[in-house]
Design a protein around this motif. Sequence first.
Motif, PDB file in Angstrom:
ATOM      1  N   PHE A   1       0.833  -1.213   0.000  1.00 22.67           N
ATOM      2  CA  PHE A   1       0.000   0.000   0.000  1.00 22.67           C
ATOM      3  C   PHE A   1       0.861   1.253   0.000  1.00 22.67           C
ATOM      4  O   PHE A   1       0.643   2.177  -0.781  1.00 22.67           O
ATOM      5  N   ILE A   2       1.804   1.308   0.909  1.00 23.59           N
ATOM      6  CA  ILE A   2       2.621   2.508   1.065  1.00 23.59           C
ATOM      7  C   ILE A   2       3.518   2.713  -0.152  1.00 23.59           C
ATOM      8  O   ILE A   2       3.606   3.822  -0.684  1.00 23.59           O
ATOM      9  N   ALA A   3       4.162   1.658  -0.610  1.00 26.82           N
ATOM     10  CA  ALA A   3       5.083   1.785  -1.742  1.00 26.82           C
ATOM     11  C   ALA A   3       4.359   2.186  -3.029  1.00 26.82           C
ATOM     12  O   ALA A   3       4.898   2.941  -3.846  1.00 26.82           O
ATOM     13  N   LEU A   4       3.147   1.691  -3.202  1.00 36.21           N
ATOM     14  CA  LEU A   4       2.408   1.968  -4.437  1.00 36.21           C
ATOM     15  C   LEU A   4       1.467   3.166  -4.332  1.00 36.21           C
ATOM     16  O   LEU A   4       0.720   3.441  -5.272  1.00 36.21           O
ATOM     17  N   SER A   5       1.503   3.860  -3.231  1.00 37.82           N
ATOM     18  CA  SER A   5       0.592   4.979  -3.013  1.00 37.82           C
ATOM     19  C   SER A   5       0.555   5.977  -4.172  1.00 37.82           C
ATOM     20  O   SER A   5      -0.537   6.335  -4.636  1.00 37.82           O
ATOM     21  N   PRO A   6       1.688   6.449  -4.690  1.00 38.05           N
ATOM     22  CA  PRO A   6       1.609   7.405  -5.806  1.00 38.05           C
ATOM     23  C   PRO A   6       0.932   6.804  -7.044  1.00 38.05           C
ATOM     24  O   PRO A   6       0.119   7.457  -7.693  1.00 38.05           O
ATOM     25  N   LEU A   7       1.241   5.556  -7.350  1.00 35.37           N
ATOM     26  CA  LEU A   7       0.640   4.887  -8.500  1.00 35.37           C
ATOM     27  C   LEU A   7      -0.853   4.671  -8.298  1.00 35.37           C
ATOM     28  O   LEU A   7      -1.666   4.918  -9.202  1.00 35.37           O
ATOM     29  N   LEU A   8      -1.246   4.224  -7.106  1.00 34.47           N
ATOM     30  CA  LEU A   8      -2.659   3.964  -6.839  1.00 34.47           C
ATOM     31  C   LEU A   8      -3.480   5.250  -6.876  1.00 34.47           C
ATOM     32  O   LEU A   8      -4.619   5.248  -7.335  1.00 34.47           O
ATOM     33  N   THR A   9      -2.899   6.347  -6.406  1.00 36.44           N
ATOM     34  CA  THR A   9      -3.577   7.644  -6.470  1.00 36.44           C
ATOM     35  C   THR A   9      -3.878   7.996  -7.924  1.00 36.44           C
ATOM     36  O   THR A   9      -5.011   8.360  -8.276  1.00 36.44           O
ATOM     37  N   GLN A  10      -2.875   7.876  -8.778  1.00 39.76           N
ATOM     38  CA  GLN A  10      -3.040   8.220 -10.185  1.00 39.76           C
ATOM     39  C   GLN A  10      -3.994   7.258 -10.897  1.00 39.76           C
ATOM     40  O   GLN A  10      -4.820   7.676 -11.703  1.00 39.76           O
ATOM     41  N   LEU A  11      -3.887   5.975 -10.590  1.00 35.78           N
ATOM     42  CA  LEU A  11      -4.753   4.978 -11.217  1.00 35.78           C
ATOM     43  C   LEU A  11      -6.219   5.205 -10.849  1.00 35.78           C
ATOM     44  O   LEU A  11      -7.109   5.137 -11.700  1.00 35.78           O
ATOM     45  N   SER A  12      -6.479   5.510  -9.587  1.00 31.00           N
ATOM     46  CA  SER A  12      -7.849   5.771  -9.155  1.00 31.00           C
ATOM     47  C   SER A  12      -8.420   6.991  -9.880  1.00 31.00           C
ATOM     48  O   SER A  12      -9.582   6.986 -10.305  1.00 31.00           O
ATOM     49  N   MET A  13      -7.603   8.035 -10.044  1.00 27.99           N
ATOM     50  CA  MET A  13      -8.063   9.221 -10.764  1.00 27.99           C
ATOM     51  C   MET A  13      -8.329   8.907 -12.236  1.00 27.99           C
ATOM     52  O   MET A  13      -9.300   9.396 -12.819  1.00 27.99           O
ATOM     53  N   LEU A  14      -7.489   8.076 -12.829  1.00 29.68           N
ATOM     54  CA  LEU A  14      -7.672   7.693 -14.232  1.00 29.68           C
ATOM     55  C   LEU A  14      -8.967   6.905 -14.422  1.00 29.68           C
ATOM     56  O   LEU A  14      -9.726   7.164 -15.369  1.00 29.68           O
ATOM     57  N   VAL A  15      -9.247   5.979 -13.527  1.00 29.10           N
ATOM     58  CA  VAL A  15     -10.481   5.195 -13.609  1.00 29.10           C
ATOM     59  C   VAL A  15     -11.689   6.114 -13.459  1.00 29.10           C
ATOM     60  O   VAL A  15     -12.669   6.014 -14.214  1.00 29.10           O
TER      61      VAL A  15
ATOM     62  N   LYS B   1       0.291  15.908  -0.679  1.00 28.63           N
ATOM     63  CA  LYS B   1      -0.678  15.732   0.415  1.00 28.63           C
ATOM     64  C   LYS B   1      -1.406  14.395   0.297  1.00 28.63           C
ATOM     65  O   LYS B   1      -1.639  13.720   1.295  1.00 28.63           O
ATOM     66  N   ASP B   2      -1.755  14.024  -0.932  1.00 29.97           N
ATOM     67  CA  ASP B   2      -2.455  12.757  -1.165  1.00 29.97           C
ATOM     68  C   ASP B   2      -1.588  11.570  -0.749  1.00 29.97           C
ATOM     69  O   ASP B   2      -2.069  10.621  -0.129  1.00 29.97           O
ATOM     70  N   ILE B   3      -0.317  11.620  -1.088  1.00 21.71           N
ATOM     71  CA  ILE B   3       0.595  10.528  -0.735  1.00 21.71           C
ATOM     72  C   ILE B   3       0.786  10.458   0.777  1.00 21.71           C
ATOM     73  O   ILE B   3       0.734   9.378   1.368  1.00 21.71           O
ATOM     74  N   ILE B   4       0.974  11.613   1.401  1.00 19.88           N
ATOM     75  CA  ILE B   4       1.136  11.637   2.860  1.00 19.88           C
ATOM     76  C   ILE B   4      -0.114  11.098   3.536  1.00 19.88           C
ATOM     77  O   ILE B   4      -0.044  10.323   4.487  1.00 19.88           O
ATOM     78  N   ARG B   5      -1.277  11.485   3.027  1.00 13.56           N
ATOM     79  CA  ARG B   5      -2.533  10.985   3.605  1.00 13.56           C
ATOM     80  C   ARG B   5      -2.621   9.469   3.456  1.00 13.56           C
ATOM     81  O   ARG B   5      -2.996   8.768   4.391  1.00 13.56           O
ATOM     82  N   ALA B   6      -2.291   8.940   2.275  1.00 16.90           N
ATOM     83  CA  ALA B   6      -2.345   7.492   2.054  1.00 16.90           C
ATOM     84  C   ALA B   6      -1.408   6.758   3.008  1.00 16.90           C
ATOM     85  O   ALA B   6      -1.761   5.715   3.561  1.00 16.90           O
ATOM     86  N   ILE B   7      -0.238   7.313   3.229  1.00 20.56           N
ATOM     87  CA  ILE B   7       0.720   6.701   4.162  1.00 20.56           C
ATOM     88  C   ILE B   7       0.178   6.765   5.586  1.00 20.56           C
ATOM     89  O   ILE B   7       0.268   5.787   6.336  1.00 20.56           O
ATOM     90  N   ARG B   8      -0.418   7.894   5.961  1.00 21.38           N
ATOM     91  CA  ARG B   8      -1.018   8.017   7.300  1.00 21.38           C
ATOM     92  C   ARG B   8      -2.148   7.015   7.494  1.00 21.38           C
ATOM     93  O   ARG B   8      -2.261   6.385   8.547  1.00 21.38           O
ATOM     94  N   ILE B   9      -2.994   6.879   6.475  1.00 17.90           N
ATOM     95  CA  ILE B   9      -4.110   5.930   6.559  1.00 17.90           C
ATOM     96  C   ILE B   9      -3.568   4.509   6.704  1.00 17.90           C
ATOM     97  O   ILE B   9      -4.015   3.749   7.562  1.00 17.90           O
ATOM     98  N   ALA B  10      -2.616   4.127   5.848  1.00 16.28           N
ATOM     99  CA  ALA B  10      -2.063   2.769   5.894  1.00 16.28           C
ATOM    100  C   ALA B  10      -1.393   2.505   7.239  1.00 16.28           C
ATOM    101  O   ALA B  10      -1.598   1.443   7.844  1.00 16.28           O
ATOM    102  N   THR B  11      -0.620   3.452   7.720  1.00 17.35           N
ATOM    103  CA  THR B  11       0.073   3.274   9.002  1.00 17.35           C
ATOM    104  C   THR B  11      -0.934   3.211  10.150  1.00 17.35           C
ATOM    105  O   THR B  11      -0.838   2.345  11.018  1.00 17.35           O
ATOM    106  N   GLY B  12      -1.899   4.110  10.144  1.00 20.12           N
ATOM    107  CA  GLY B  12      -2.926   4.112  11.197  1.00 20.12           C
ATOM    108  C   GLY B  12      -3.737   2.830  11.183  1.00 20.12           C
ATOM    109  O   GLY B  12      -4.010   2.237  12.231  1.00 20.12           O
TER     110      GLY B  12
END
Length: 168
Positions: free
Chosen positions: A9-23, A41-52
Amino acid sequence: YKMRKYIVFIALSPLLTQLSMLVEKKLTGNNYPFDWPQFRKDIIRAIRIATGNFVIEYLLVAVWFILALVIPYLSYATPVFMFCLGCYFYGFGMLDYVNERRRLNITESVKFVREHSGLAIGNGAIFSAMFIIPYDIGVIFAPVLAIVAATFAMHETVDLNKIEHAVK
């Protein structure tokens, strides 16, 4: 094993953000012009969510195991509990990519996912099941399939055409 999924999740966060927007763009025509500060901000949020989610999941697992020591019958339900709990948190992470574009803060996203826990568990179940595929093929395809499925499901649930700040 569970930590491996969170690392993905954390490693792919930038890719998943872009893929979700593309879909979402393919589904609705919504466009979100690239903006470095927002992307960060989106990447930091994804990392915070995954870590939390990782921390909360393991705290709940610890509480479950303590209760299972006191109430032995719970040990029979442990595999089902562990699977469903993991699925919920993995699905939560995937749904949050859309919630962040909807401009929900983390508290609002938590509330939304709790109200749609079946959606989170279903999405997380697909993600988890794919990790069983040998030779790490599932590790490659699970996040992609899960983020696409989460974006489709969120569109069905909240109608992404109505996101006000999206550019058409």
